[in-house]
Design an enzyme around this catalytic site. Structure first.
Site, PDB file in Angstrom:
ATOM      1  N   ARG A   1       0.845  -1.189   0.000  1.00 57.34           N
ATOM      2  CA  ARG A   1       0.000   0.000   0.000  1.00 57.34           C
ATOM      3  C   ARG A   1       0.885   1.245   0.000  1.00 57.34           C
ATOM      4  NH1 ARG A   1      -5.632  -0.485   2.894  1.00 57.34           N
ATOM      5  NH2 ARG A   1      -6.280   0.033   0.797  1.00 57.34           N
TER       6      ARG A   1
ATOM      7  N   GLN B   1      -0.823   2.346  -6.142  1.00 55.73           N
ATOM      8  CA  GLN B   1      -2.256   2.614  -5.995  1.00 55.73           C
ATOM      9  C   GLN B   1      -3.081   2.085  -7.164  1.00 55.73           C
ATOM     10  OE1 GLN B   1      -2.633   6.814  -5.274  1.00 55.73           O
ATOM     11  NE2 GLN B   1      -2.361   6.588  -3.071  1.00 55.73           N
TER      12      GLN B   1
ATOM     13  N   ASP C   1      -3.919  -1.599  -6.739  1.00 56.31           N
ATOM     14  CA  ASP C   1      -4.513  -1.962  -5.448  1.00 56.31           C
ATOM     15  C   ASP C   1      -5.913  -2.538  -5.637  1.00 56.31           C
ATOM     16  OD1 ASP C   1      -5.390  -2.200  -2.868  1.00 56.31           O
ATOM     17  OD2 ASP C   1      -5.031  -0.127  -2.297  1.00 56.31           O
TER      18      ASP C   1
ATOM     19  N   SER D   1      -8.539  -2.151  -2.735  1.00 53.57           N
ATOM     20  CA  SER D   1      -9.278  -0.888  -2.713  1.00 53.57           C
ATOM     21  C   SER D   1     -10.345  -0.844  -3.800  1.00 53.57           C
ATOM     22  CB  SER D   1      -8.318   0.293  -2.868  1.00 53.57           C
ATOM     23  OG  SER D   1      -7.507   0.432  -1.721  1.00 53.57           O
TER      24      SER D   1
ATOM     25  N   TYR E   1      -4.187   0.757   7.899  1.00 50.49           N
ATOM     26  CA  TYR E   1      -5.147  -0.005   8.689  1.00 50.49           C
ATOM     27  C   TYR E   1      -5.046   0.378  10.162  1.00 50.49           C
ATOM     28  CZ  TYR E   1      -5.551  -2.999   4.567  1.00 50.49           C
ATOM     29  OH  TYR E   1      -5.754  -3.471   3.291  1.00 50.49           O
TER      30      TYR E   1
END
Length: 384
Positions: A119, A124, A127, A130, A224
């Site tokens: 992450r 991104q 990902d 997500s 997280y």
């Protein structure tokens, strides 16, 4: 080189790892793309669409493939069809798929797990956690609105005023923020809570009220939350209870890959909700945020209906597949090295992951007959 798109075989899986509009991205890198017939059927994508995009439909697509892309991990019989040195890219929850990991190692197949993509900013666009959480969050709000037997929005009519529904969302990651935003678009009054300090501003940015329980925040690695003590968990439940009791719909989205979902709401808390209320637990598959929630089922606790999420992104296979396929294209692009011109005159892509790249090594589970993901290797050695 050939990239194969596998037809999903796991029960309930409706997504597909590649969509026709992105096939051209792979052929543009120099790959031949082979698709197992029927791979896109559940996502309402026909074989003809793949063929029109430049893919070859082939029942034996996996045979001799240099790389295979899928949503769920390949079955062991599929792995045995791959040549040593081939690669797979898929979700691969190593804690639950030990047999698959072993089969990949023993077959000399290199495997990459989409949920292990680091992450970091550079990753991104790869990902998939997500992208699929975005779908799940939207779906959660729609499910809550559909199950609740009242309006979400305020309605003012000549016959009187109907007040808006009160929605509480616990967890403000990608899924939670999308659930909040969707519930707001549907007209509900939304309040939300997350243990991370940055979450309050994010909650307000999508139009909801951030619940302040006056507790210490719990920032963890990778965006997280870190685990909380039993004492803090008990105090959090106590202070959340009046918000849960007042909610017409409660949506819980708190989960961390590879760990059991935190218990946020007890059965006793749900029993204080009013008749006709709804609870949607997105984390039911990983243990549940709500005590008593069952993945894939609707159960009654007190006066509330409790919906347990099960492979929620697959319930919207079209957009989920499109987003996931873009993640796949991006990671394949990272792992592609331009090679000499192919026989048809176009540049031929070579699937050649750079194992000095933190994204490549971070997402790698098996390579060259060995397990490269350290926690998985240690866990398997401990079982033997």
């Amino acid at each position: 080189m050939k990239i194969a798109v596998a037809r999903e075989t796991r029960a309930g899986e409706m997504r597909v790892a590649m969509v026709p509009e992105l096939v051209g991205k792979l052929t543009g890198l120099g790959y031949d793309v082979a698709v197992e017939p029927g791979a896109g059927l559940h996502a309402l994508i026909s074989d003809e669409e793949y063929a029109a995009a430049g893919a070859v439909l082939d029942d034996a697509a996996l045979d001799g493939a240099d790389a295979v892309v899928s949503v769920q991990p390949l079955a062991t019989d599929q792995i045995r069809r791959l040549p040593a040195g081939a690669a797979t890219i898929s979700f691969l929850p190593t804690g639950q798929e030990r047999e698959v990991v072993t089969a990949l190692r023993d077959a000399g197949v290199t495997s990459f797990a989409m949920e292990l993509v680091p992450r970091i900013s550079r990753a991104q666009a790869m990902d998939a956690l997500s992208s699929q959480a975005l779908v799940s969050g939207y779906r959660c709000a729609v499910v809550a609105a559909g199950m609740l037997r009242r309006f979400f929005p305020l309605n003012m009519t000549a016959a009187g005023t109907v007040p808006p529904a009160q929605v509480v969302v616990l967890g403000a990651g990608v899924a939670g923020l999308q659930a909040i935003a969707t519930a707001k678009r549907l007209g509900a009054v939304v309040k939300a809570y997350d243990v991370r300090a940055a979450a309050a501003e994010e909650i307000r940015s999508v139009g909801a009220q951030a619940i302040d329980l006056e507790l210490d925040t719990l920032e963890g690695a990778g965006g997280y939350a870190r685990e909380m003590t039993e004492e803090r968990a008990a105090l959090q439940m106590e202070r959340l209870t009046p918000y849960v009791a007042a909610a017409d719909a409660l949506i819980t989205t708190a989960a961390v890959p590879g760990r059991r979902a935190p218990l946020l709401v007890t059965r006793a808390m749900v029993e204080q909700m009013s008749p006709g209320s709804v609870v949607v637990d997105l984390a039911a598959e990983s243990g549940g945020n709500v005590e008593g929630a069952v993945a894939g089922e609707v159960v009654r606790i007190g006066n509330a209906q409790v919906w347990g999420g099960a492979n929620v992104p697959s319930q919207m296979p079209g957009p989920a597949s499109r987003l996931y396929a873009q993640n796949i294209v991006n990671i394949v692009t990272l792992m592609t090295r331009a090679a000499t011109d192919g026989p048809d005159g176009r540049e031929a892509g070579a699937f050649a992951p750079d194992f000095d790249d933190e994204i490549v090594i971070g997402s790698c589970v098996t390579h060259d007959g060995a397990i490269r993901h350290e926690p998985t290797r240690v866990a398997l050695e401990g079982e033997n």
